[in-house]
Write a protein that holds these residues in place. Structure first.
Motif, mmCIF file in Angstrom:
data_model
loop_
_atom_site.group_PDB
_atom_site.id
_atom_site.type_symbol
_atom_site.label_atom_id
_atom_site.label_comp_id
_atom_site.label_asym_id
_atom_site.label_seq_id
_atom_site.Cartn_x
_atom_site.Cartn_y
_atom_site.Cartn_z
ATOM 1 N N VAL A 1 1.542 7.648 -6.410
ATOM 2 C CA VAL A 1 0.529 8.484 -6.853
ATOM 3 C C VAL A 1 1.289 9.947 -7.231
ATOM 4 O O VAL A 1 0.734 10.407 -8.303
ATOM 5 C CB VAL A 1 -0.424 8.432 -5.805
ATOM 6 C CG1 VAL A 1 -1.834 9.424 -6.053
ATOM 7 C CG2 VAL A 1 -1.406 7.210 -5.683
ATOM 8 N N VAL B 1 2.145 1.914 -3.542
ATOM 9 C CA VAL B 1 1.231 2.624 -4.339
ATOM 10 C C VAL B 1 1.056 3.719 -3.932
ATOM 11 O O VAL B 1 1.039 4.707 -4.981
ATOM 12 C CB VAL B 1 -0.100 1.508 -4.089
ATOM 13 C CG1 VAL B 1 -1.337 2.162 -4.900
ATOM 14 C CG2 VAL B 1 0.079 0.188 -4.893
ATOM 15 N N ALA C 1 -3.704 1.236 -10.080
ATOM 16 C CA ALA C 1 -4.069 -0.013 -9.574
ATOM 17 C C ALA C 1 -3.790 -1.323 -10.072
ATOM 18 O O ALA C 1 -3.414 -1.286 -11.350
ATOM 19 C CB ALA C 1 -5.654 -0.120 -9.367
ATOM 20 N N PRO C 2 -3.357 -2.333 -9.340
ATOM 21 C CA PRO C 2 -2.817 -3.657 -10.183
ATOM 22 C C PRO C 2 -4.050 -4.281 -10.894
ATOM 23 O O PRO C 2 -5.140 -4.061 -10.511
ATOM 24 C CB PRO C 2 -2.541 -4.479 -8.966
ATOM 25 C CG PRO C 2 -3.259 -3.929 -7.748
ATOM 26 C CD PRO C 2 -3.535 -2.459 -7.992
ATOM 27 N N LEU D 1 0.820 -1.252 0.111
ATOM 28 C CA LEU D 1 -0.070 0.027 -0.045
ATOM 29 C C LEU D 1 0.926 1.234 0.162
ATOM 30 O O LEU D 1 0.658 2.130 -0.731
ATOM 31 C CB LEU D 1 -1.038 -0.019 1.121
ATOM 32 C CG LEU D 1 -1.930 1.261 1.381
ATOM 33 C CD1 LEU D 1 -2.813 1.608 0.081
ATOM 34 C CD2 LEU D 1 -2.657 1.023 2.473
ATOM 35 N N VAL E 1 -3.762 5.846 -9.300
ATOM 36 C CA VAL E 1 -3.559 5.193 -8.509
ATOM 37 C C VAL E 1 -2.637 3.858 -8.756
ATOM 38 O O VAL E 1 -1.885 3.490 -7.982
ATOM 39 C CB VAL E 1 -4.455 4.751 -7.339
ATOM 40 C CG1 VAL E 1 -4.988 5.976 -6.732
ATOM 41 C CG2 VAL E 1 -5.551 3.699 -7.857
ATOM 42 N N ASP F 1 -8.165 4.344 -11.209
ATOM 43 C CA ASP F 1 -7.345 3.397 -11.660
ATOM 44 C C ASP F 1 -5.793 3.860 -12.056
ATOM 45 O O ASP F 1 -5.013 3.510 -11.614
ATOM 46 C CB ASP F 1 -7.709 1.981 -12.086
ATOM 47 C CG ASP F 1 -8.575 1.188 -11.341
ATOM 48 O OD1 ASP F 1 -8.971 1.473 -10.195
ATOM 49 O OD2 ASP F 1 -9.222 0.203 -12.082
ATOM 50 N N ASP F 2 -6.101 4.595 -13.157
ATOM 51 C CA ASP F 2 -4.635 5.235 -13.842
ATOM 52 C C ASP F 2 -4.162 6.273 -12.861
ATOM 53 O O ASP F 2 -3.019 6.359 -13.018
ATOM 54 C CB ASP F 2 -5.412 5.913 -15.114
ATOM 55 C CG ASP F 2 -5.802 5.157 -16.271
ATOM 56 O OD1 ASP F 2 -5.841 4.161 -15.950
ATOM 57 O OD2 ASP F 2 -6.248 5.896 -17.392
#
Length: 196
Positions: A14, A10, A75-76, A7, A73, A70-71
């Motif tokens: 950002v 990620v 996101a996987p 986390l 952050v 999602d773009d």
């Protein structure tokens, strides 16, 4: 611990991603501030990593840039959704689990080759739904004895005495959904001879 580290990784990415997307669109912090209502200083701190991103901040930015959240952050990708369960073979039955999570509603594809013998109805907590794919399935339920063919379904409370297996010598293939009491399936089979 690994989840927390993932986390943090990620969230660390950002800020640079926000800056890159904004610059690709040729927007200034002032332009983005006007479009989102977020102050220039807050946007600057987000991009530099000095402010932790939140949905409250990221949603208006995603909307302004017209990109999925999602773009922003990173996101996987969604994992492989296929269920790769091992078949369970017991007494002439092959049961393939179609659900991965324990508890709650469970789904199985069953091929029952039958072992002969007399039906021995049993009771237990739960609710069951059966759908015949191929062959004929005999269901003995609280004194009723019905045969279901391909495309027919039955549902019942498993607190009623019940037994099911092939109707005759040929195997039967069916889907079985089993859930806790009260988890009802909305397809019902009619007993043989009942009118529509």
């Amino acid at each position: 611990m690994d989840d927390e580290r993932a986390l943090d990784d990620v969230l660390t990415e950002v800020g640079p991603r926000l800056r890159r997307i904004r610059k690709e669109r040729g927007a200034t912090l002032g332009d983005l501030s006007a479009a989102t209502g977020i102050s220039v200083s807050t946007l600057s701190r987000l991009e530099s990593g000095n402010r932790r991103p939140s949905l409250e901040l990221l949603l208006p930015i995603a909307r302004a840039h017209q990109v999925p959240l999602d773009d922003l952050v990173g996101a996987p990708p969604v994992g492989d959704p296929r269920v790769r369960a091992k078949p369970i073979v017991r007494g002439g039955k092959t049961m393939v689990p179609l659900t991965r999570q324990p508890g709650g509603l469970q789904a199985y594809k069953v091929v029952d080759r039958g072992t002969g013998g007399t039906p021995e109805p049993r009771v237990h907590e739960g609710y069951e739904w059966l759908y015949v794919l191929a062959g004929r399935l005999r269901l003995v339920l609280a004194g009723n004895d019905v045969v279901l063919g391909a495309g027919e379904a039955a549902e019942f409370d498993t607190r009623l005495p019940h037994w099911f297996g092939p109707a005759g010598d040929a195997p039967v293939e069916f889907l079985s959904l089993f859930g806790p009491q009260g988890e009802r399936m909305h397809v019902r089979a009619r007993p043989r001879g009942a009118s529509a």
